[in-house]
Design an enzyme around this catalytic site. Structure first.
Site, mmCIF file in Angstrom:
data_model
loop_
_atom_site.group_PDB
_atom_site.id
_atom_site.type_symbol
_atom_site.label_atom_id
_atom_site.label_comp_id
_atom_site.label_asym_id
_atom_site.label_seq_id
_atom_site.Cartn_x
_atom_site.Cartn_y
_atom_site.Cartn_z
ATOM 1 C CB CYS A 112 -21.166 -37.674 -41.704
ATOM 2 S SG CYS A 112 -19.926 -38.305 -40.526
ATOM 3 C CG HIS A 133 -20.206 -41.242 -44.779
ATOM 4 N ND1 HIS A 133 -19.949 -39.969 -45.236
ATOM 5 C CD2 HIS A 133 -19.619 -41.329 -43.563
ATOM 6 C CE1 HIS A 133 -19.231 -39.314 -44.344
ATOM 7 N NE2 HIS A 133 -19.010 -40.120 -43.316
ATOM 8 C CD GLU A 139 -21.148 -40.172 -48.670
ATOM 9 O OE1 GLU A 139 -20.259 -39.637 -47.975
ATOM 10 O OE2 GLU A 139 -22.335 -40.284 -48.290
#
Length: 212
Positions: free
Chosen positions: A83, A193, A195
């Site tokens: 990011c 992202h 994750e």
């Protein structure tokens, strides 16, 4: 076989716990630290980032992180930016008329997405990875989770000035094309992202961890 040691850089960026869990789930031994020796010795370093470009680069400089990142890259030691941790690797960021200098690892300026689309660009989007991608191996057609209002929207890499292989650039679209990821030897980064991107994101992290 021992798990690769991955450090998530602790410089005050919020929302790092999901990254820690995702990296652990993807097969790494993970720690959150700003200890110089640990950062330099780890098999892989992850640089997270949320918020404004200027605030993130200022916080990174406050702990001397750009020098650590530069030393790792020079030594061929993998680094993954996420990011705003992706954005600060470029030349500069321009937000609300203010310009902040980035690390300059890649050419480009982080600017606002077009004002004729909804921002922030929040949610799932497809990406267009190049041939030979490592990060997106097996997940070329998957969607990933984005949360951002700024991005690098052009790429001008002077291949004539270096003997290195040109970086592999992945694109996405929201009002305009923008860089969604870059793979450049030991240095990789994603605007989205991983994750928060479900199984596709975990696969991407596993692909990265496999290179450590």
């Amino acid at each position: 076989m021992a798990q690769p040691e991955v450090v998530v850089l602790d410089y005050g960026s919020g929302n790092v716990h999901s990254a820690l869990r995702a990296l652990e789930h993807s097969g790494a031994s993970v720690s959150l630290t700003r200890d110089t020796d640990a950062v330099l010795a780890a098999d892989g370093l992850v640089v997270p980032g949320v918020g404004a470009f200027g605030a993130v680069i200022e916080a990174l400089r406050a702990i001397d992180a750009p020098r650590w990142i530069g030393r790792r890259i020079a030594g061929g030691r993998p680094v993954l930016g996420i990011c705003v941790g992706h954005q600060v690797l470029f030349d500069r960021g321009v937000e609300h008329g203010e310009t902040a200098e980035g690390m300059g690892e890649w050419p480009g300026e982080v600017t606002a997405l077009p004002d004729d689309v909804v921002v922030p660009h929040m949610g799932w989007n497809t990406v267009r990875p190049p041939q030979g991608t490592v990060l997106f191996d097996g997940i070329e057609d998957e969607r990933f989770y984005f949360v951002h209002s700024y991005a690098v929207q052009s790429w001008d890499f002077d291949q004539q000035s270096t003997a290195m292989r040109a970086p592999a650039v992945t694109w996405a679209h929201h009002g305009a094309d923008f860089i969604a990821a870059v793979e450049n030897g030991p240095l990789s980064a994603t605007q989205f992202h991983p994750e928060k991107s479900g199984e596709a994101g975990l696969r991407l992290l596993r692909n990265w961890i496999s290179t450590l």
